[in-house]
Motif scaffolding. Structure first.
Motif, PDB file in Angstrom:
ATOM      1  N   LEU A  70      58.394  67.481  60.826  1.00 55.56           N
ATOM      2  CA  LEU A  70      57.411  68.521  60.530  1.00 55.56           C
ATOM      3  C   LEU A  70      58.035  69.707  59.797  1.00 55.56           C
ATOM      4  N   ASN A  71      59.251  70.061  60.181  1.00 56.94           N
ATOM      5  CA  ASN A  71      59.950  71.140  59.474  1.00 56.94           C
ATOM      6  C   ASN A  71      60.282  70.740  58.041  1.00 56.94           C
ATOM      7  N   SER A  72      60.626  69.483  57.832  1.00 57.17           N
ATOM      8  CA  SER A  72      60.948  69.004  56.489  1.00 57.17           C
ATOM      9  C   SER A  72      59.715  68.956  55.600  1.00 57.17           C
ATOM     10  N   LEU A  73      58.559  68.695  56.203  1.00 57.65           N
ATOM     11  CA  LEU A  73      57.321  68.597  55.436  1.00 57.65           C
ATOM     12  C   LEU A  73      56.588  69.925  55.299  1.00 57.65           C
ATOM     13  N   SER A  74      57.091  70.964  55.933  1.00 57.81           N
ATOM     14  CA  SER A  74      56.396  72.253  55.844  1.00 57.81           C
ATOM     15  C   SER A  74      56.405  72.735  54.396  1.00 57.81           C
ATOM     16  N   VAL A  75      55.248  73.143  53.948  1.00 55.03           N
ATOM     17  CA  VAL A  75      55.060  73.522  52.558  1.00 55.03           C
ATOM     18  C   VAL A  75      55.221  75.028  52.368  1.00 55.03           C
ATOM     19  N   ILE A  76      54.754  75.789  53.340  1.00 53.95           N
ATOM     20  CA  ILE A  76      54.784  77.241  53.235  1.00 53.95           C
ATOM     21  C   ILE A  76      55.732  77.799  54.294  1.00 53.95           C
ATOM     22  N   SER A  77      56.693  78.560  53.843  1.00 53.50           N
ATOM     23  CA  SER A  77      57.652  79.189  54.747  1.00 53.50           C
ATOM     24  C   SER A  77      56.985  80.345  55.474  1.00 53.50           C
ATOM     25  N   ARG A  78      57.227  80.455  56.776  1.00 52.04           N
ATOM     26  CA  ARG A  78      56.641  81.547  57.557  1.00 52.04           C
ATOM     27  C   ARG A  78      57.129  82.907  57.074  1.00 52.04           C
ATOM     28  N   ILE A  79      58.400  82.994  56.786  1.00 51.31           N
ATOM     29  CA  ILE A  79      58.974  84.263  56.332  1.00 51.31           C
ATOM     30  C   ILE A  79      58.379  84.655  54.988  1.00 51.31           C
ATOM     31  N   GLU A  80      58.272  83.665  54.092  1.00 51.45           N
ATOM     32  CA  GLU A  80      57.696  83.933  52.780  1.00 51.45           C
ATOM     33  C   GLU A  80      56.221  84.337  52.908  1.00 51.45           C
ATOM     34  N   TRP A  81      55.497  83.733  53.836  1.00 50.01           N
ATOM     35  CA  TRP A  81      54.095  84.039  54.046  1.00 50.01           C
ATOM     36  C   TRP A  81      53.914  85.486  54.535  1.00 50.01           C
ATOM     37  N   ILE A  82      54.761  85.889  55.467  1.00 46.23           N
ATOM     38  CA  ILE A  82      54.660  87.240  56.020  1.00 46.23           C
ATOM     39  C   ILE A  82      55.007  88.292  54.973  1.00 46.23           C
ATOM     40  N   GLU A  83      56.015  88.011  54.155  1.00 48.56           N
ATOM     41  CA  GLU A  83      56.483  88.994  53.182  1.00 48.56           C
ATOM     42  C   GLU A  83      55.638  89.056  51.917  1.00 48.56           C
ATOM     43  N   SER A  84      54.764  88.083  51.679  1.00 49.62           N
ATOM     44  CA  SER A  84      54.018  88.043  50.428  1.00 49.62           C
ATOM     45  C   SER A  84      52.698  88.785  50.531  1.00 49.62           C
ATOM     46  N   GLY A  85      52.164  89.143  49.364  1.00 51.13           N
ATOM     47  CA  GLY A  85      50.877  89.812  49.295  1.00 51.13           C
ATOM     48  C   GLY A  85      49.744  88.808  49.217  1.00 51.13           C
ATOM     49  N   ALA A  86      48.543  89.304  49.044  1.00 55.45           N
ATOM     50  CA  ALA A  86      47.352  88.448  49.035  1.00 55.45           C
ATOM     51  C   ALA A  86      47.347  87.495  47.845  1.00 55.45           C
TER      52      ALA A  86
ATOM     53  N   LEU B 103      47.104  77.296  46.996  1.00 54.51           N
ATOM     54  CA  LEU B 103      46.676  76.400  45.915  1.00 54.51           C
ATOM     55  C   LEU B 103      47.732  75.344  45.585  1.00 54.51           C
ATOM     56  N   LYS B 104      48.994  75.716  45.651  1.00 53.86           N
ATOM     57  CA  LYS B 104      50.043  74.746  45.297  1.00 53.86           C
ATOM     58  C   LYS B 104      50.477  73.883  46.490  1.00 53.86           C
ATOM     59  N   ALA B 105      50.036  74.187  47.693  1.00 50.90           N
ATOM     60  CA  ALA B 105      50.465  73.468  48.894  1.00 50.90           C
ATOM     61  C   ALA B 105      50.178  71.964  48.859  1.00 50.90           C
ATOM     62  N   PRO B 106      48.984  71.500  48.454  1.00 53.82           N
ATOM     63  CA  PRO B 106      48.756  70.041  48.441  1.00 53.82           C
ATOM     64  C   PRO B 106      49.693  69.294  47.488  1.00 53.82           C
ATOM     65  N   LEU B 107      49.958  69.888  46.335  1.00 54.25           N
ATOM     66  CA  LEU B 107      50.846  69.246  45.371  1.00 54.25           C
ATOM     67  C   LEU B 107      52.286  69.203  45.883  1.00 54.25           C
TER      68      LEU B 107
END
Length: 112
Positions: free
Chosen positions: A45-61, A69-73
């Protein structure tokens, strides 16, 4: 035919490997063999994770919308394309992911 193959193998030399390469591969394989199945699924599950939690928290809307949008690809790429980081071999080997890639990649190539 047998003599020809024996003569061909006698003359061939194997490429020398770096001293630490063999030890690293052995450690990674030993680590994988000792993991219980629950931890292997967690690693998958960690290997297949598409979005990093840290990146998600630090990013804007706007960046979050882009990541969604790019997660499925990216997920499809992770399922079909084996990727190895030579700088960190212990963290990029996931046995279950490799098995999935071996099963899914040929099917993807046939139907894509």
């Amino acid at each position: 035919y047998i003599r020809q193959t024996e003569e061909m193998t006698e003359g061939s030399e194997e490429l020398p490997s770096t001293p630490g390469e063999e030890n690293t591969e052995n450690l990674v394989m030993a680590r994988q063999e000792s993991l219980p199945m629950k931890l292997r699924f967690h690693q998958l599950l960690n290997s297949l994770s598409v979005i990093s939690r840290i990146e998600w928290i630090e990013s804007g809307a706007l960046k979050r919308c882009y990541m969604i949008l790019k997660a499925p690809l990216v997920f499809l790429f992770k399922l079909t394309i084996p990727l190895v980081d030579p700088e960190d071999p212990a963290e990029n080997w996931c046995q279950l992911l490799v098995i999935l890639q071996c099963l899914i990649s040929p099917i993807f190539v046939v139907f894509a």
